[in-house]
Enzyme design. Structure first.
Site, mmCIF file in Angstrom:
data_model
loop_
_atom_site.group_PDB
_atom_site.id
_atom_site.type_symbol
_atom_site.label_atom_id
_atom_site.label_comp_id
_atom_site.label_asym_id
_atom_site.label_seq_id
_atom_site.Cartn_x
_atom_site.Cartn_y
_atom_site.Cartn_z
ATOM 1 N N ALA A 211 -6.200 -6.952 -1.527
ATOM 2 C CA ALA A 211 -5.793 -5.913 -0.578
ATOM 3 C C ALA A 211 -4.559 -5.170 -1.072
ATOM 4 O O ALA A 211 -4.499 -3.936 -1.014
ATOM 5 C CB ALA A 211 -5.533 -6.529 0.794
ATOM 6 N N ASP A 212 -3.561 -5.906 -1.549
ATOM 7 C CA ASP A 212 -2.334 -5.266 -2.044
ATOM 8 C C ASP A 212 -2.630 -4.322 -3.195
ATOM 9 O O ASP A 212 -2.124 -3.192 -3.247
ATOM 10 C CB ASP A 212 -1.343 -6.339 -2.509
ATOM 11 C CG ASP A 212 -0.468 -6.858 -1.382
ATOM 12 O OD1 ASP A 212 -0.172 -6.101 -0.460
ATOM 13 O OD2 ASP A 212 -0.069 -8.027 -1.446
#
Length: 410
Positions: A194-195
């Protein structure tokens, strides 16, 4: 000098592994002359600003005096200025350590923003506004500013003030619930999917904003969220759910799987052939299972997947990974060995692709993964190794004083 007349200083020796030491000069790169004021920490924001720095932007990283980016000290076994996690996300940046509660330090930051192109932060909603550095504050200082924000769930809405983090975004977006086999337990995807995704979306947003500003002359605000990036990554699955009320799971397809061999494991994707099951059976030297009614069609293969995979698993265990890869590739089947990260880093393709950067500043030798983007006339190098906390404070503040002196009306 950069396009705006700003000084750019080369910083320590750096090179790609297997290539001569020839880090490109800032003026040779596509973002030369673009100044980024970087308030980010941990990963979403830093991976974004590092890519901008890789391609020539002057990234000024504003860190908390005495503490710095959380990733300098959070991760063992190496804590401190040269923590590998921090280093992996912060090359080609200058570090300025300030206390933003101190009026003089805040004034210096405001002066930097007045002469900058982009401000980036990944704090919770409202933090920059409380400091006096929200979008409206920065736009008053510099109408051309591009204000880029990364959050967990969005700047507004029911989860706006909830702490955002990679694993939470995996859980709440549906990614964590997606498994190759429903019999498997729920688990956390161990890479910061996600990051990284949101960080790359933020890069895209900033570049789009720079193009728009070139036409209009006006700055604008850009925002991304971990949650949105995870939803976007599932665009195919989401379309099936929204439009056909159906579940799509590529990892659960009946001719796709991971199978242990005598000395390791292989992954096989049985697709893009007229009869991939027949090809798999030829590779495995077993009777053609596609002639059996229970495996004759895709729907029957899905229905009897466990039975089919039991046959595969028993056969793969009888020989080595290299043996089965050779036979699978002879049938033009998509396959690969399952390797760990160290094996991948040592692979000759990794070296050929120049994916590892190396630097030695006399104190520490650094080996870091480089940018995955290749540009024929803009190779990525480590013009600056990851900075010590506050390493460039005096240098940058001197530039601020020079700018204020040259532009007293600002």
């Amino acid at each position: 000098m950069s396009a705006k007349g700003r000084p750019e200083r080369e910083h320590r020796s750096a090179q790609r592994e297997g290539t001569p030491m020839n880090a490109p000069q800032p003026n040779d790169l596509p973002l030369s002359g673009i100044r980024i004021i970087d308030f980010t920490q941990v990963m979403l924001g830093p991976v974004c600003t590092q890519m901008l720095g890789d391609y020539g932007a002057d990234v000024i990283k504003i860190e908390r005096k005495g503490a710095g980016d959380l990733s300098r000290t959070t991760f063992e076994p190496v804590a401190g200025h040269d923590n590998p996690v921090f280093c992996s996300l912060n090359r080609n940046k200058r570090s300025v350590a300030l206390d933003l509660k101190h009026p003089d330090h805040l004034a210096a930051v405001r002066a930097l923003i007045a002469d900058a192109d982009v401000v980036v932060n990944n704090f919770r909603a409202g933090v920059m506004e409380r400091i006096g550095l929200g979008y409206d504050d920065c736009r008053r200082l510099n109408p051309r500013i591009i204000y880029a924000v990364g959050t967990g769930f969005g700047e507004t809405g029911p989860y706006a003030h909830k702490g955002g983090q990679d694993v939470l975004a995996q859980a709440m977006s549906g990614v964590m619930a997606r498994r190759a086999d429903e019999a498997l337990p729920l688990s956390i995807y161990p890479t910061t999917f996600a990051d990284y995704s949101a960080g790359m979306h933020l890069v895209q947003g900033i570049l789009l904003a720079l193009l728009q500003r070139a036409r209009t002359g006006a700055g604008l605000k850009v925002s991304v969220a971990l949650y949105n990036s995870m939803l976007a990554a599932q665009m195919q699955e989401a379309a099936m759910a929204l439009m056909a009320d159906s579940d799509l799971n590529w990892a659960a397809m009946p001719l796709t799987g991971v199978f242990e061999t005598r000395d390791g494991a292989v992954v096989v994707v049985g697709a893009f052939k007229e009869n991939p099951l027949r090809a798999i059976c030829i590779a495995l030297e077993i009777p053609d299972l596609s002639t059996e009614p229970r495996f004759a069609t895709l729907s029957e293969q899905i229905r009897n997947k466990r039975e089919l995979h039991a046959v595969f698993r028993e056969r793969y265990r009888t020989d080595t990974t290299a043996h089965w890869l050779s036979r699978l590739e002879a049938q033009d089947l998509l396959c690969a060995p399952v390797r760990n990260l160290r094996e991948a880093l040592a692979d000759p393709q990794t070296a050929h692709n120049e994916m590892v950067l190396h630097s030695d500043d006399g104190e520490q030798s650094m080996r870091l993964v480089g940018s995955p983007i290749r540009m024929s006339n803009a190779p990525v190098g480590m013009r600056r190794t990851p900075p010590r906390l506050g390493e460039h404070t005096e240098e940058v503040l001197a530039e601020v004083r020079a700018t204020v002196t040259a532009n007293p009306g600002r």
